[in-house]
Scaffold this active site. Structure first.
Site, mmCIF file in Angstrom:
data_model
loop_
_atom_site.group_PDB
_atom_site.id
_atom_site.type_symbol
_atom_site.label_atom_id
_atom_site.label_comp_id
_atom_site.label_asym_id
_atom_site.label_seq_id
_atom_site.Cartn_x
_atom_site.Cartn_y
_atom_site.Cartn_z
ATOM 1 N N THR A 340 0.887 -0.914 -0.145
ATOM 2 C CA THR A 340 0.125 0.205 -0.246
ATOM 3 C C THR A 340 1.173 0.829 -0.083
ATOM 4 O O THR A 340 1.610 0.863 0.127
ATOM 5 C CB THR A 340 -0.530 -0.017 1.562
ATOM 6 O OG1 THR A 340 -1.657 1.221 1.683
ATOM 7 C CG2 THR A 340 0.106 -0.051 2.501
ATOM 8 N N GLY A 421 3.761 -2.133 4.414
ATOM 9 C CA GLY A 421 3.532 -2.537 4.618
ATOM 10 C C GLY A 421 3.172 -3.622 5.391
ATOM 11 O O GLY A 421 4.063 -4.851 6.475
ATOM 12 N N GLY A 422 1.974 -4.340 4.485
ATOM 13 C CA GLY A 422 1.116 -5.321 5.847
ATOM 14 C C GLY A 422 1.259 -5.560 7.479
ATOM 15 O O GLY A 422 1.478 -4.775 7.822
#
Length: 525
Positions: A340, A421-422
Protein backbone atom coordinates in the site's frame (compact mmCIF):
# COMPACT_ATOMS: atom_id res chain seq x y z
CA UNK A 1 21.68 15.36 12.35
CA UNK A 2 18.52 14.62 10.41
CA UNK A 3 15.81 17.28 10.55
CA UNK A 4 12.09 17.40 9.88
CA UNK A 5 10.70 19.91 7.42
CA UNK A 6 8.62 22.76 8.83
CA UNK A 7 6.25 25.38 7.43
CA UNK A 8 3.10 27.32 8.38
CA UNK A 9 0.84 27.25 5.30
CA UNK A 10 0.29 23.51 4.92
CA UNK A 11 2.13 20.31 4.11
CA UNK A 12 1.73 17.00 2.32
CA UNK A 13 4.02 14.04 2.86
CA UNK A 14 3.93 11.15 0.41
CA UNK A 15 6.18 8.27 -0.70
CA UNK A 16 6.45 9.78 -4.20
CA UNK A 17 7.50 13.39 -4.66
CA UNK A 18 5.03 14.11 -7.48
CA UNK A 19 2.10 13.11 -5.29
CA UNK A 20 3.30 15.35 -2.48
CA UNK A 21 3.75 18.25 -4.89
CA UNK A 22 0.26 17.70 -6.36
CA UNK A 23 -1.24 18.00 -2.90
CA UNK A 24 0.87 21.03 -1.98
CA UNK A 25 -0.20 22.80 -5.17
CA UNK A 26 -3.83 22.49 -4.07
CA UNK A 27 -2.95 23.98 -0.67
CA UNK A 28 -1.26 26.92 -2.38
CA UNK A 29 -4.49 27.59 -4.29
CA UNK A 30 -6.48 27.78 -1.07
CA UNK A 31 -7.58 24.18 -0.91
CA UNK A 32 -7.97 22.35 2.37
CA UNK A 33 -6.21 19.25 3.68
CA UNK A 34 -8.86 16.86 2.32
CA UNK A 35 -8.74 18.40 -1.16
CA UNK A 36 -4.96 18.24 -1.08
CA UNK A 37 -5.15 14.58 -0.15
CA UNK A 38 -7.54 13.75 -2.99
CA UNK A 39 -5.12 15.41 -5.43
CA UNK A 40 -2.21 13.49 -3.93
CA UNK A 41 -4.20 10.23 -3.94
CA UNK A 42 -5.08 10.60 -7.61
CA UNK A 43 -1.49 11.46 -8.46
CA UNK A 44 0.07 8.58 -6.59
CA UNK A 45 -2.35 6.18 -8.28
CA UNK A 46 -0.61 7.20 -11.52
CA UNK A 47 3.02 7.46 -10.43
CA UNK A 48 3.19 4.47 -8.01
CA UNK A 49 0.95 1.90 -9.75
CA UNK A 50 2.71 -1.09 -8.23
CA UNK A 51 1.55 0.01 -4.77
CA UNK A 52 -1.91 1.49 -5.26
CA UNK A 53 -4.51 2.67 -7.74
CA UNK A 54 -8.10 3.76 -8.28
CA UNK A 55 -9.00 0.09 -8.62
CA UNK A 56 -8.25 -0.35 -4.91
CA UNK A 57 -9.42 0.71 -1.46
CA UNK A 58 -8.68 3.54 0.96
CA UNK A 59 -9.12 4.57 4.60
CA UNK A 60 -9.20 8.08 6.07
CA UNK A 61 -8.89 9.75 9.45
CA UNK A 62 -9.76 13.45 9.34
CA UNK A 63 -9.13 15.80 12.26
CA UNK A 64 -10.09 19.43 12.70
CA UNK A 65 -9.49 21.68 15.70
CA UNK A 66 -12.03 21.37 18.49
CA UNK A 67 -13.67 18.19 17.18
CA UNK A 68 -13.19 14.48 17.56
CA UNK A 69 -11.63 12.90 14.45
CA UNK A 70 -13.82 11.05 11.96
CA UNK A 71 -12.89 8.02 9.87
CA UNK A 72 -13.93 6.98 6.38
CA UNK A 73 -14.06 3.32 5.49
CA UNK A 74 -13.65 3.08 1.71
CA UNK A 75 -13.22 -0.64 1.27
CA UNK A 76 -15.47 -2.58 -1.06
CA UNK A 77 -17.22 -5.88 -0.32
CA UNK A 78 -17.02 -9.10 -2.27
CA UNK A 79 -19.21 -9.42 -5.35
CA UNK A 80 -22.71 -10.84 -5.08
CA UNK A 81 -21.58 -13.80 -7.17
CA UNK A 82 -18.42 -14.41 -5.12
CA UNK A 83 -19.19 -17.49 -3.11
CA UNK A 84 -17.57 -20.87 -2.65
CA UNK A 85 -19.57 -22.28 -5.55
CA UNK A 86 -17.97 -19.70 -7.87
CA UNK A 87 -14.56 -21.12 -6.85
CA UNK A 88 -15.67 -24.77 -6.85
CA UNK A 89 -12.77 -27.08 -7.61
CA UNK A 90 -10.14 -24.61 -6.32
CA UNK A 91 -8.29 -25.02 -3.03
CA UNK A 92 -8.05 -21.27 -2.52
CA UNK A 93 -8.99 -18.03 -4.21
CA UNK A 94 -6.46 -17.18 -6.94
CA UNK A 95 -4.09 -14.37 -6.00
CA UNK A 96 -3.74 -13.07 -9.57
CA UNK A 97 -6.03 -12.76 -12.55
CA UNK A 98 -9.69 -11.85 -13.00
CA UNK A 99 -10.91 -14.38 -10.43
CA UNK A 100 -8.75 -12.55 -7.88
CA UNK A 101 -10.59 -9.31 -8.76
CA UNK A 102 -13.66 -10.08 -6.67
CA UNK A 103 -14.16 -7.01 -4.44
CA UNK A 104 -15.50 -3.56 -5.26
CA UNK A 105 -12.84 -0.84 -5.40
CA UNK A 106 -13.72 1.68 -2.70
CA UNK A 107 -11.02 4.35 -2.99
CA UNK A 108 -12.81 6.71 -5.38
CA UNK A 109 -15.99 6.63 -3.29
CA UNK A 110 -13.82 7.47 -0.29
CA UNK A 111 -12.53 10.54 -2.11
CA UNK A 112 -16.13 11.59 -2.75
CA UNK A 113 -17.28 11.11 0.84
CA UNK A 114 -14.22 12.94 2.18
CA UNK A 115 -14.88 15.90 -0.12
CA UNK A 116 -18.53 16.00 1.00
CA UNK A 117 -17.37 16.03 4.62
CA UNK A 118 -14.99 18.91 3.89
CA UNK A 119 -17.52 20.93 1.88
CA UNK A 120 -18.73 22.70 5.03
CA UNK A 121 -15.28 24.26 5.44
CA UNK A 122 -15.82 26.73 2.62
CA UNK A 123 -15.82 27.03 -1.15
CA UNK A 124 -14.72 23.78 -2.74
CA UNK A 125 -12.22 23.42 -5.55
CA UNK A 126 -13.61 21.60 -8.61
CA UNK A 127 -12.94 17.88 -8.87
CA UNK A 128 -11.42 18.60 -12.29
CA UNK A 129 -8.76 20.71 -10.55
CA UNK A 130 -8.04 18.02 -7.98
CA UNK A 131 -7.48 15.41 -10.69
CA UNK A 132 -5.58 17.67 -13.09
CA UNK A 133 -2.05 16.83 -11.99
CA UNK A 134 -2.79 13.10 -12.06
CA UNK A 135 -4.19 13.45 -15.58
CA UNK A 136 -1.10 15.35 -16.65
CA UNK A 137 1.23 12.70 -15.22
CA UNK A 138 -0.70 9.93 -16.95
CA UNK A 139 -0.62 11.73 -20.31
CA UNK A 140 2.92 13.05 -20.32
CA UNK A 141 4.43 10.11 -18.50
CA UNK A 142 6.60 9.81 -15.40
CA UNK A 143 9.99 8.17 -14.78
CA UNK A 144 9.59 4.64 -13.48
CA UNK A 145 10.97 4.23 -9.96
CA UNK A 146 13.46 1.69 -8.71
CA UNK A 147 10.88 -0.10 -6.61
CA UNK A 148 8.47 -0.45 -9.54
CA UNK A 149 11.24 -1.91 -11.70
CA UNK A 150 12.29 -4.33 -8.98
CA UNK A 151 8.75 -5.53 -8.31
CA UNK A 152 7.96 -5.89 -11.99
CA UNK A 153 11.04 -8.07 -12.35
CA UNK A 154 10.39 -10.08 -9.19
CA UNK A 155 6.73 -10.77 -9.99
CA UNK A 156 7.04 -11.09 -13.77
CA UNK A 157 6.08 -14.76 -13.83
CA UNK A 158 2.83 -13.95 -12.00
CA UNK A 159 1.94 -10.78 -13.87
CA UNK A 160 3.13 -10.99 -17.47
CA UNK A 161 0.18 -13.15 -18.58
CA UNK A 162 -2.50 -11.07 -16.88
CA UNK A 163 -4.81 -9.18 -19.25
CA UNK A 164 -3.52 -5.71 -20.02
CA UNK A 165 -0.52 -5.81 -17.72
CA UNK A 166 2.30 -5.89 -20.26
CA UNK A 167 0.64 -3.37 -22.57
CA UNK A 168 0.15 -0.96 -19.68
CA UNK A 169 3.32 -1.31 -17.61
CA UNK A 170 5.90 -3.28 -19.57
CA UNK A 171 5.22 -3.10 -23.32
CA UNK A 172 8.94 -3.46 -24.01
CA UNK A 173 9.54 -6.09 -21.35
CA UNK A 174 10.66 -5.41 -17.79
CA UNK A 175 11.35 -1.64 -17.70
CA UNK A 176 14.49 0.05 -16.49
CA UNK A 177 14.66 2.72 -13.81
CA UNK A 178 14.03 6.10 -15.40
CA UNK A 179 12.06 4.75 -18.37
CA UNK A 180 8.99 6.90 -19.00
CA UNK A 181 5.61 5.35 -18.22
CA UNK A 182 2.68 6.88 -20.08
CA UNK A 183 -0.86 5.75 -19.25
CA UNK A 184 -3.23 7.30 -21.83
CA UNK A 185 -6.15 5.01 -20.98
CA UNK A 186 -5.92 5.90 -17.30
CA UNK A 187 -5.69 9.58 -18.25
CA UNK A 188 -8.96 9.21 -20.16
CA UNK A 189 -10.60 7.50 -17.18
CA UNK A 190 -9.51 10.29 -14.84
CA UNK A 191 -10.72 12.89 -17.35
CA UNK A 192 -14.06 11.12 -17.49
CA UNK A 193 -14.41 11.44 -13.71
CA UNK A 194 -13.20 15.04 -13.80
CA UNK A 195 -16.11 15.97 -16.07
CA UNK A 196 -18.84 13.46 -15.15
CA UNK A 197 -18.05 13.34 -11.43
CA UNK A 198 -16.51 10.72 -9.16
CA UNK A 199 -19.83 8.88 -8.94
CA UNK A 200 -19.43 7.83 -12.58
CA UNK A 201 -16.99 5.20 -11.33
CA UNK A 202 -19.90 3.41 -9.62
CA UNK A 203 -23.13 4.39 -11.32
CA UNK A 204 -22.28 5.85 -14.73
CA UNK A 205 -20.81 4.99 -18.10
CA UNK A 206 -17.42 4.35 -16.54
CA UNK A 207 -18.97 1.81 -14.17
CA UNK A 208 -20.48 -0.02 -17.13
CA UNK A 209 -17.12 -0.08 -18.90
CA UNK A 210 -15.35 -1.36 -15.81
CA UNK A 211 -17.79 -4.11 -14.93
CA UNK A 212 -18.39 -5.31 -18.49
CA UNK A 213 -14.63 -5.57 -18.97
CA UNK A 214 -14.14 -7.43 -15.71
CA UNK A 215 -17.01 -9.81 -16.49
CA UNK A 216 -15.57 -10.66 -19.91
CA UNK A 217 -12.26 -11.53 -18.28
CA UNK A 218 -13.85 -13.82 -15.71
CA UNK A 219 -14.37 -11.68 -12.60
CA UNK A 220 -17.55 -12.16 -10.54
CA UNK A 221 -18.02 -8.37 -10.22
CA UNK A 222 -21.09 -6.90 -11.92
CA UNK A 223 -22.58 -3.44 -12.40
CA UNK A 224 -24.97 -4.01 -9.51
CA UNK A 225 -22.02 -4.49 -7.13
CA UNK A 226 -20.54 -1.11 -7.98
CA UNK A 227 -23.94 0.61 -8.05
CA UNK A 228 -24.75 -0.56 -4.52
CA UNK A 229 -21.49 0.71 -3.02
CA UNK A 230 -20.78 3.88 -1.08
CA UNK A 231 -17.93 4.56 1.33
CA UNK A 232 -19.00 5.08 4.96
CA UNK A 233 -18.11 7.56 7.68
CA UNK A 234 -17.41 5.54 10.82
CA UNK A 235 -16.27 6.28 14.36
CA UNK A 236 -12.55 5.57 14.73
CA UNK A 237 -11.22 3.40 17.50
CA UNK A 238 -9.26 5.22 20.22
CA UNK A 239 -6.66 4.23 22.79
CA UNK A 240 -5.83 6.54 25.68
CA UNK A 241 -2.11 6.85 26.48
CA UNK A 242 -0.26 8.93 29.02
CA UNK A 243 0.77 11.23 26.16
CA UNK A 244 -2.68 11.65 24.61
CA UNK A 245 -5.28 9.91 22.45
CA UNK A 246 -4.47 7.85 19.35
CA UNK A 247 -7.03 6.94 16.69
CA UNK A 248 -7.23 4.32 13.98
CA UNK A 249 -9.80 2.44 11.90
CA UNK A 250 -12.08 -0.29 13.28
CA UNK A 251 -12.42 -3.72 11.67
CA UNK A 252 -12.20 -4.99 9.00
CA UNK A 253 -8.80 -3.26 9.31
CA UNK A 254 -6.00 -4.18 11.71
CA UNK A 255 -6.18 -0.67 13.15
CA UNK A 256 -7.03 -2.13 16.55
CA UNK A 257 -3.66 -3.93 16.47
CA UNK A 258 -1.77 -0.67 15.89
CA UNK A 259 -3.52 0.86 18.89
CA UNK A 260 -3.08 -2.22 21.08
CA UNK A 261 0.67 -2.33 20.45
CA UNK A 262 1.29 1.19 21.70
CA UNK A 263 -1.28 0.77 24.47
CA UNK A 264 0.54 -2.30 25.76
CA UNK A 265 3.98 -0.74 25.35
CA UNK A 266 2.84 2.32 27.33
CA UNK A 267 2.46 -0.01 30.31
CA UNK A 268 5.94 -1.59 30.15
CA UNK A 269 7.95 1.23 31.75
CA UNK A 270 10.57 1.49 28.98
CA UNK A 271 12.53 4.75 29.27
CA UNK A 272 14.69 5.08 26.15
CA UNK A 273 14.57 4.40 22.43
CA UNK A 274 16.26 1.78 20.27
CA UNK A 275 17.80 -0.45 22.90
CA UNK A 276 16.82 -4.01 23.79
CA UNK A 277 13.93 -2.97 26.05
CA UNK A 278 12.38 -0.79 23.35
CA UNK A 279 12.57 -3.32 20.52
CA UNK A 280 11.76 -6.35 22.66
CA UNK A 281 8.84 -4.58 24.31
CA UNK A 282 7.26 -3.57 21.00
CA UNK A 283 7.83 -7.01 19.46
CA UNK A 284 6.18 -8.74 22.41
CA UNK A 285 3.29 -6.25 22.36
CA UNK A 286 2.92 -7.01 18.66
CA UNK A 287 2.56 -10.72 19.40
CA UNK A 288 -0.25 -10.12 21.90
CA UNK A 289 -2.07 -7.81 19.48
CA UNK A 290 -1.69 -10.14 16.49
CA UNK A 291 -2.98 -13.19 18.36
CA UNK A 292 -6.29 -11.42 18.98
CA UNK A 293 -6.34 -9.95 15.48
CA UNK A 294 -5.78 -13.29 13.77
CA UNK A 295 -8.48 -14.97 15.83
CA UNK A 296 -11.22 -12.39 15.38
CA UNK A 297 -10.74 -9.44 12.99
CA UNK A 298 -12.94 -9.60 9.91
CA UNK A 299 -16.02 -7.83 8.55
CA UNK A 300 -17.51 -6.40 11.77
CA UNK A 301 -20.94 -7.69 10.74
CA UNK A 302 -19.51 -11.21 11.06
CA UNK A 303 -17.48 -10.74 14.27
CA UNK A 304 -18.59 -12.18 17.60
CA UNK A 305 -16.47 -9.73 19.65
CA UNK A 306 -16.13 -5.95 19.86
CA UNK A 307 -12.57 -4.95 18.98
CA UNK A 308 -12.99 -1.69 20.88
CA UNK A 309 -13.08 -3.71 24.11
CA UNK A 310 -9.44 -4.69 23.51
CA UNK A 311 -8.45 -1.05 24.04
CA UNK A 312 -10.00 -0.73 27.49
CA UNK A 313 -7.67 -0.30 30.45
CA UNK A 314 -8.49 -3.61 32.11
CA UNK A 315 -7.84 -5.68 28.97
CA UNK A 316 -4.61 -3.83 28.17
CA UNK A 317 -3.43 -4.29 31.76
CA UNK A 318 -4.20 -7.99 31.54
CA UNK A 319 -2.48 -8.46 28.19
CA UNK A 320 0.57 -6.45 29.26
CA UNK A 321 1.01 -8.80 32.21
CA UNK A 322 1.77 -11.63 29.78
CA UNK A 323 4.82 -9.78 28.42
CA UNK A 324 8.12 -10.82 29.99
CA UNK A 325 10.87 -8.21 29.97
CA UNK A 326 13.59 -10.81 29.48
CA UNK A 327 12.14 -13.54 27.28
CA UNK A 328 10.49 -13.78 23.86
CA UNK A 329 7.11 -15.53 23.66
CA UNK A 330 6.79 -18.36 21.12
CA UNK A 331 6.14 -17.38 17.51
CA UNK A 332 4.99 -17.57 14.63
CA UNK A 333 1.28 -17.17 14.14
CA UNK A 334 -0.38 -16.85 10.70
CA UNK A 335 0.69 -13.71 8.85
CA UNK A 336 -1.40 -11.15 6.99
CA UNK A 337 0.21 -9.83 3.76
CA UNK A 338 -0.44 -6.57 1.94
CA UNK A 339 1.10 -3.64 0.08
CA UNK A 340 0.00 0.00 0.00
CA UNK A 341 0.91 3.68 0.34
CA UNK A 342 0.32 6.10 3.24
CA UNK A 343 0.15 9.90 2.97
CA UNK A 344 -0.49 12.74 5.38
CA UNK A 345 -1.68 16.31 4.89
CA UNK A 346 -2.21 19.38 7.06
CA UNK A 347 -3.53 22.84 6.21
CA UNK A 348 -3.10 26.29 7.73
CA UNK A 349 -6.40 25.99 9.61
CA UNK A 350 -5.03 23.06 11.65
CA UNK A 351 -6.94 20.31 9.84
CA UNK A 352 -4.98 17.06 9.52
CA UNK A 353 -5.57 14.00 7.35
CA UNK A 354 -4.10 10.51 7.66
CA UNK A 355 -4.82 8.45 4.54
CA UNK A 356 -3.92 5.04 3.15
CA UNK A 357 -4.64 3.61 -0.31
CA UNK A 358 -3.97 0.12 -1.64
CA UNK A 359 -4.49 -2.59 -4.26
CA UNK A 360 -3.33 -5.31 -1.80
CA UNK A 361 -0.43 -7.17 -3.50
CA UNK A 362 2.01 -5.45 -5.83
CA UNK A 363 -0.03 -4.53 -8.94
CA UNK A 364 -3.08 -6.12 -7.28
CA UNK A 365 -4.73 -8.79 -9.41
CA UNK A 366 -2.47 -7.76 -12.29
CA UNK A 367 -5.59 -7.27 -14.44
CA UNK A 368 -5.89 -3.93 -16.21
CA UNK A 369 -9.54 -3.45 -17.14
CA UNK A 370 -9.82 -3.00 -20.93
CA UNK A 371 -10.08 0.58 -22.21
CA UNK A 372 -9.67 2.10 -18.72
CA UNK A 373 -6.03 1.76 -17.62
CA UNK A 374 -7.34 0.70 -14.19
CA UNK A 375 -5.48 -2.14 -12.49
CA UNK A 376 -7.91 -3.91 -10.14
CA UNK A 377 -7.05 -4.96 -6.61
CA UNK A 378 -6.86 -8.55 -5.40
CA UNK A 379 -7.95 -7.74 -1.84
CA UNK A 380 -10.53 -10.53 -1.99
CA UNK A 381 -7.74 -13.09 -2.27
CA UNK A 382 -7.40 -12.69 1.50
CA UNK A 383 -10.72 -14.52 1.95
CA UNK A 384 -10.66 -18.21 2.78
CA UNK A 385 -12.70 -20.91 1.08
CA UNK A 386 -12.74 -22.79 4.40
CA UNK A 387 -14.98 -22.12 7.37
CA UNK A 388 -13.65 -19.52 9.78
CA UNK A 389 -13.48 -15.86 10.67
CA UNK A 390 -12.41 -14.83 7.16
CA UNK A 391 -14.43 -17.24 5.03
CA UNK A 392 -15.72 -15.96 1.69
CA UNK A 393 -19.34 -14.86 1.56
CA UNK A 394 -21.10 -12.61 -1.00
CA UNK A 395 -21.16 -8.96 0.04
CA UNK A 396 -18.61 -9.44 2.83
CA UNK A 397 -15.77 -7.05 3.64
CA UNK A 398 -12.31 -8.68 3.53
CA UNK A 399 -9.69 -8.32 6.24
CA UNK A 400 -7.50 -5.25 5.65
CA UNK A 401 -3.93 -4.62 6.70
CA UNK A 402 -4.55 -0.92 5.92
CA UNK A 403 -4.62 1.37 8.95
CA UNK A 404 -3.82 5.10 9.06
CA UNK A 405 -3.10 6.53 12.53
CA UNK A 406 -3.71 9.96 14.02
CA UNK A 407 -2.87 11.24 17.50
CA UNK A 408 -4.15 14.22 19.49
CA UNK A 409 -1.52 14.75 22.15
CA UNK A 410 -1.72 16.38 25.55
CA UNK A 411 0.82 19.01 24.44
CA UNK A 412 -1.63 20.28 21.79
CA UNK A 413 -0.10 18.65 18.72
CA UNK A 414 -2.12 16.68 16.18
CA UNK A 415 -0.02 14.08 14.38
CA UNK A 416 -0.91 11.92 11.38
CA UNK A 417 1.38 8.98 10.71
CA UNK A 418 1.45 5.70 8.84
CA UNK A 419 3.26 3.42 6.42
CA UNK A 420 2.87 0.66 3.88
CA UNK A 421 4.01 -2.85 4.63
CA UNK A 422 1.38 -5.46 5.50
CA UNK A 423 2.34 -7.05 8.84
CA UNK A 424 4.86 -4.25 9.29
CA UNK A 425 2.34 -1.39 9.24
CA UNK A 426 1.37 -1.37 12.94
CA UNK A 427 4.93 -2.24 13.95
CA UNK A 428 6.52 0.61 12.01
CA UNK A 429 3.85 2.98 13.29
CA UNK A 430 4.70 1.94 16.83
CA UNK A 431 8.43 2.41 16.25
CA UNK A 432 7.96 5.91 14.84
CA UNK A 433 5.37 6.97 17.42
CA UNK A 434 7.32 5.77 20.45
CA UNK A 435 10.60 7.24 19.23
CA UNK A 436 9.11 10.65 18.51
CA UNK A 437 6.29 11.05 21.03
CA UNK A 438 7.42 8.99 24.01
CA UNK A 439 11.19 9.42 23.73
CA UNK A 440 11.44 12.85 22.09
CA UNK A 441 13.41 11.97 18.97
CA UNK A 442 13.40 14.42 16.08
CA UNK A 443 10.55 13.43 13.76
CA UNK A 444 12.74 12.74 10.74
CA UNK A 445 15.22 10.76 12.82
CA UNK A 446 12.34 8.68 14.17
CA UNK A 447 11.34 7.78 10.60
CA UNK A 448 14.84 7.26 9.20
CA UNK A 449 16.29 5.26 12.09
CA UNK A 450 16.82 1.51 11.68
CA UNK A 451 13.68 -0.56 12.01
CA UNK A 452 12.56 -4.09 12.69
CA UNK A 453 9.52 -6.23 12.02
CA UNK A 454 8.08 -9.49 13.18
CA UNK A 455 6.56 -11.84 10.63
CA UNK A 456 5.80 -11.65 6.95
CA UNK A 457 5.60 -8.26 5.33
CA UNK A 458 5.69 -6.69 1.90
CA UNK A 459 8.10 -8.61 -0.30
CA UNK A 460 8.91 -11.40 2.16
CA UNK A 461 7.36 -14.63 3.42
CA UNK A 462 9.35 -15.63 6.52
CA UNK A 463 7.96 -15.08 10.03
CA UNK A 464 11.09 -14.38 12.08
CA UNK A 465 12.22 -11.06 13.57
CA UNK A 466 13.98 -9.01 10.89
CA UNK A 467 16.23 -6.10 11.88
CA UNK A 468 18.09 -3.61 9.73
CA UNK A 469 21.86 -3.90 9.98
CA UNK A 470 22.28 -0.44 11.49
CA UNK A 471 20.82 -1.65 14.80
CA UNK A 472 23.51 -1.93 17.49
CA UNK A 473 25.13 -5.41 17.38
CA UNK A 474 24.89 -5.62 21.17
CA UNK A 475 21.14 -5.07 20.94
CA UNK A 476 20.85 -7.77 18.29
CA UNK A 477 22.80 -10.15 20.51
CA UNK A 478 20.54 -9.35 23.47
CA UNK A 479 17.46 -10.06 21.34
CA UNK A 480 18.86 -13.44 20.35
CA UNK A 481 19.70 -14.30 23.95
CA UNK A 482 16.10 -13.53 24.89
CA UNK A 483 14.90 -16.13 22.39
CA UNK A 484 14.10 -14.04 19.31
CA UNK A 485 14.91 -15.65 15.96
CA UNK A 486 16.72 -12.66 14.48
CA UNK A 487 17.58 -12.14 10.81
CA UNK A 488 19.69 -9.11 9.85
CA UNK A 489 18.52 -7.52 6.58
CA UNK A 490 19.72 -4.67 4.40
CA UNK A 491 19.64 -1.11 5.63
CA UNK A 492 16.88 1.15 4.28
CA UNK A 493 15.12 -1.84 2.75
CA UNK A 494 11.61 -1.47 1.28
CA UNK A 495 10.67 -4.42 3.48
CA UNK A 496 10.56 -2.04 6.44
CA UNK A 497 7.86 0.11 4.86
CA UNK A 498 7.58 3.66 3.59
CA UNK A 499 6.67 5.71 6.66
CA UNK A 500 5.70 9.35 6.98
CA UNK A 501 4.51 11.85 9.57
CA UNK A 502 2.86 15.27 9.50
CA UNK A 503 2.00 17.30 12.60
CA UNK A 504 0.33 20.59 13.49
CA UNK A 505 1.71 22.35 16.57
CA UNK A 506 -0.39 24.60 18.85
CA UNK A 507 1.41 27.70 17.51
CA UNK A 508 0.40 26.85 13.94
CA UNK A 509 3.75 25.44 12.82
CA UNK A 510 3.43 22.36 10.61
CA UNK A 511 6.13 19.71 10.71
CA UNK A 512 6.65 16.67 8.49
CA UNK A 513 8.96 13.78 7.74
CA UNK A 514 9.26 11.30 4.89
CA UNK A 515 11.00 7.97 4.56
CA UNK A 516 14.40 7.68 2.82
CA UNK A 517 13.34 4.13 1.91
CA UNK A 518 10.79 5.53 -0.59
CA UNK A 519 10.77 8.16 -3.36
CA UNK A 520 8.91 10.88 -1.51
CA UNK A 521 9.21 14.34 0.00
CA UNK A 522 7.45 16.61 2.45
CA UNK A 523 6.04 19.38 0.28
CA UNK A 524 5.42 22.50 2.38
CA UNK A 525 3.52 25.68 1.64
Amino acid sequence: MLHSKTCVGGMVTAPHHLAAQAGAAVLREGGNAVEAMVAAAAAIAVVYPHMNGIGGDGFWIISEPGREPVAIQACGPSAGLADRQFYAGEQSIPTRGARAALTVAGAVSGWSVALEHASRWGKALPVARLLSDAIGYAKAGVPITRSQVQLTRDKWSQLSDQPGFVDTYAHGGVPSEGDILKQPALASTLERMAHAGLDDFYRGDLAQTLTSGLERLGSPLRAADLAAYRAQIVAPLKVQLRSGSVYNLPPPTQGVSALMIIGLFDRLGVTEADGFAHIHGLVEATKRAFILRNAHVSDPAHMSVNAGDWLKEALLDSEAAYIRSDMAAPWPHPAKPGDTIWMGAADAQGRVVSYIQSIFWEFGSGVVVPDTGVVWQNRGASFSLDDGVNQLLPGKLPFHTLNPSLAKLNDGRTIAYGTMGGEGQPQTQAAVFTRHVLFGQNMQRAVSAPRWLLGRTWGDVSTNLKVEGRIDPETILALRRAGHEVEVVDDYTDMMGHAGVVAVHPNGMIEGATDPRADGVCAGV
